[in-house]
Design an enzyme around this catalytic site. Structure first.
Site, PDB file in Angstrom:
ATOM      1  N   HIS A  83       0.830  -1.207   0.000  1.00 41.25           N
ATOM      2  CA  HIS A  83       0.000   0.000   0.000  1.00 41.25           C
ATOM      3  C   HIS A  83       0.867   1.260   0.000  1.00 41.25           C
ATOM      4  CE1 HIS A  83       0.715   0.087   4.413  1.00 41.25           C
ATOM      5  NE2 HIS A  83       0.434   1.369   4.305  1.00 41.25           N
ATOM      6  N   VAL A 145       4.210   9.397  14.191  1.00 38.89           N
ATOM      7  CA  VAL A 145       2.901   9.961  14.533  1.00 38.89           C
ATOM      8  C   VAL A 145       1.757   9.114  13.993  1.00 38.89           C
ATOM      9  CG1 VAL A 145       3.786  12.308  14.753  1.00 38.89           C
ATOM     10  CG2 VAL A 145       2.907  11.538  12.533  1.00 38.89           C
ATOM     11  N   PHE A 148       1.017   7.144  16.942  1.00 41.81           N
ATOM     12  CA  PHE A 148       0.422   8.008  17.960  1.00 41.81           C
ATOM     13  C   PHE A 148      -1.081   8.140  17.731  1.00 41.81           C
ATOM     14  CE2 PHE A 148       4.516  10.747  18.722  1.00 41.81           C
ATOM     15  CZ  PHE A 148       5.170   9.616  19.158  1.00 41.81           C
ATOM     16  N   VAL A 204      -7.756  -6.665  20.059  1.00 39.30           N
ATOM     17  CA  VAL A 204      -8.696  -6.061  19.115  1.00 39.30           C
ATOM     18  C   VAL A 204      -8.432  -6.523  17.687  1.00 39.30           C
ATOM     19  CG1 VAL A 204      -9.644  -3.907  18.189  1.00 39.30           C
ATOM     20  CG2 VAL A 204      -8.977  -4.025  20.591  1.00 39.30           C
ATOM     21  N   TYR A 205      -7.294  -6.130  17.132  1.00 43.08           N
ATOM     22  CA  TYR A 205      -7.046  -6.371  15.707  1.00 43.08           C
ATOM     23  C   TYR A 205      -7.013  -7.858  15.357  1.00 43.08           C
ATOM     24  CZ  TYR A 205      -5.340  -1.539  16.202  1.00 43.08           C
ATOM     25  OH  TYR A 205      -5.205  -0.218  16.496  1.00 43.08           O
ATOM     26  N   HIS A 207      -8.279 -10.301  17.554  1.00 46.01           N
ATOM     27  CA  HIS A 207      -9.225 -11.021  18.412  1.00 46.01           C
ATOM     28  C   HIS A 207      -9.801 -12.199  17.627  1.00 46.01           C
ATOM     29  CE1 HIS A 207     -13.072 -11.854  20.407  1.00 46.01           C
ATOM     30  NE2 HIS A 207     -12.537 -11.313  21.493  1.00 46.01           N
TER      31      HIS A 207
END
Length: 409
Positions: A83, A145, A148, A204-205, A207
Site C-alpha cells: 500500500h 505519529v 500516535f 482487538v485487531y 481477536h
C-alpha cells in the site's frame, strides 16, 4: 481505518489521515520551537511532512491490511505489491488527474517520506534533515505519529483505556546527529507505546472473532475475484481508487450466479454465523526461531479416526505479535540523551532497563477454525494431536469447551 475491526468502532481512514496530518505538523512545530534555527526547519519542510501525513495511507485497499496481507497473496502469487508503493502511485495520479499546481520537489520529498519505513524506501534527495523522514513513517525505530494517532484513537474507540502519553515524547524529543532522540528517563513511555500497540493487536485487531470475520471476508473476495477481477486494479491508480470497502455491498446485492458463494459468506457474516473458533496456542519460545506456518493440511494429517475432515473445512490463522522489531528489543534501536545539556547520544541495553519489562519481544499464535459448526470437535481433536506430534506436549492453555463441541454437533 488503520486496521479492520468488527464491530465498526473506529473512525474512517480519512479521519486517521487528518489526525496524522495534524500530529505531523505538531511534531515539526515542536522541534522548531525547541531547537530554533539550529535545525533549519523551513516552510517547505513543514508542508512536505504534513502532506506525507495526509497522504501516507491513500494507497490502502478495501479493509486496509486485510487486502494487502491476506487477500492479494491468495490471488496474485508472489505479489510484491504494497500500500505504501500504491500511495506513491496515487499521489502522482491525483496531481496529474486534477492538474494540481505543486512544486515537483515537494511531491518528490512527500513520496520519499511515505516510503521511508517500507521495503521501497528510496535514497533521500537531501543530504540533511533526514530526521524529517522519521516523523510520519519511521523506518529507523518505529516511533512515528501514525502510531500516535491510531493507538490513542482505537484504545478510546474500543473503551480499553490508554496509559500511553505521546505528548510526553513530543515535548522531550530533540534532534541529535540528524536523528530524533528522546530523553533517557522517557524509555518507559516509549515501551508503553510498543506494549499498547501489541495489546491492541492481541485484544482487538487479531481477536479470535475479528479474525473469523476477516477470514470470511477474504474467502468472499477470493471467490469473487475471478468474476469481478478485483486484483486486476492494483496496477492502475485510475481504477484502483474506486476500489473500497463497498466491494462487499456490491457482491452482496449483485444477482449474478457467479457471486453466489461470496454472497452466502457475506450473509453468514451478517447473521453472525461465523467460522467457529476451535482453539489456539502460543508457539513455545524455543521453537520461534525456526517456526514454519501451520497449514490446514497439517491439521488434516493429524486427524484421528472418526469424523472425516477435509482441507477446505479448516482454516488456520498464524498471528505474529511483536513490539515492532521482531525478536529484538525495540529500545535498542532508539537513541536517547541524558538531559537537555547533553551533546552525545546513548542507547539503553536490556540489562539497564526495569526488570519488570519482558525479555521476549514477540509471540506467534496459531489458531484453528472450522467452517462448519458440526466439525468443531473433530478439528479440535486434530489440532491437539498436531501439537503432540510437533512439540511432544499439548501447548494450548484451555480445552475446547464441551458445551461448544456438543452445540456444534
Amino acid at each position: 481505518m488503520a486496521h479492520m475491526v468488527y464491530p465498526g468502532a473506529v473512525h474512517s481512514r480519512f479521519e486517521h489521515s487528518l489526525g496524522v496530518y495534524w500530529l505531523a505538523g505538531e511534531a515539526v512545530h515542536k522541534l522548531k520551537a525547541q531547537q530554533g534555527l539550529e535545525l533549519g526547519i523551513d516552510r517547505f519542510d513543514m508542508q512536505t511532512v504534513k502532506l506525507a501525513g495526509l497522504l501516507h495511507d491513500v494507497g490502502h485497499g478495501p479493509f486496509s491490511h486485510l487486502f494487502e496481507r491476506e487477500f492479494l497473496p491468495k490471488v496474485v502469487l508472489g505479489s510484491e505489491w504494497s500500500h505504501e508503493h500504491m500511495s506513491v502511485e496515487m499521489v502522482d495520479h491525483i496531481v496529474d488527474e486534477h492538474h494540481i499546481d505543486i512544486d515537483a520537489d515537494t511531491i518528490k520529498t512527500v513520496k520519499e517520506m511515505i516510503l521511508a519505513s517500507s521495503k521501497y524506501a528510496t535514497v533521500k534527495s537531501t543530504k540533511e534533515k533526514h530526521f524529517l523522514y522519521d516523523i510520519v513513517a519511521n523506518g529507523r525505530n518505529g516511533i512515528d505519529v501514525d502510531k500516535f494517532d491510531y493507538i490513542v484513537r482505537d484504545s478510546r474507540a474500543c473503551a480499553l483505556g490508554c496509559n500511553f502519553q505521546f505528548e510526553r515524547l513530543m515535548v522531550s524529543m530533540r534532534v541529535m546527529e540528524d536523528e530524533i532522540c528522546y530523553r533517557a528517563k522517557e524509555y518507559l513511555t516509549i515501551h508503553k507505546l510498543f506494549a499498547t500497540r501489541a495489546d491492541l493487536y492481541r485484544t482487538v485487531y487479531t481477536h479470535a472473532k475479528v479474525k473469523a470475520v476477516e477470514l470470511m471476508v477474504v474467502d468472499a473476495l477470493v471467490s469473487a475475484n475471478s468474476y469481478l477481477q478485483i486484483a486486476s486494479h492494483i496496477q492502475d491508480p485510475s481504477q484502483y481508487w474506486k476500489l473500497d470497502d463497498t466491494i462487499i455491498k456490491t457482491i452482496e446485492t449483485a444477482p449474478d450466479q457467479e457471486l453466489k458463494e461470496s454472497r452466502d459468506l457475506i450473509l453468514r457474516i451478517r447473521r453472525r454465523d461465523l467460522y467457529q473458533f476451535c482453539n489456539e496456542y502460543a508457539v513455545p519460545k524455543d521453537n520461534l526461531e525456526n517456526f514454519k506456518k501451520v497449514t490446514a493440511q497439517d491439521i488434516i494429517c493429524s486427524q484421528k479416526s472418526g469424523v472425516s475432515i477435509r482441507e477446505e473445512d479448516v482454516v488456520v490463522s498464524n498471528v505474529r505479535i511483536d513490539l515492532t522489531r521482531g525478536k529484538h528489543n525495540p529500545l535498542e534501536s532508539i537513541k536517547f540523551f541524558q538531559d537537555y545539556e547533553s551533546t552525545e547520544t546513548l542507547t539503553i541495553s536490556d540489562e539497564r532497563v526495569s526488570h519488570l519489562l519482558p525479555t521476549s519481544f514477540q509471540d506467534m499464535i496459531v489458531r484453528v477454525y472450522s467452517k462448519k459448526p458440526e466439525l468443531v470437535g473433530a478439528i479440535s481433536d486434530a489440532f491437539e494431536n498436531f501439537q503432540y506430534k510437533t512439540y511432544g506436549v499439548k501447548t494450548q492453555v484451555l480445552a475446547t469447551p464441551e458445551k461448544k463441541r456438543r452445540r456444534c454437533m
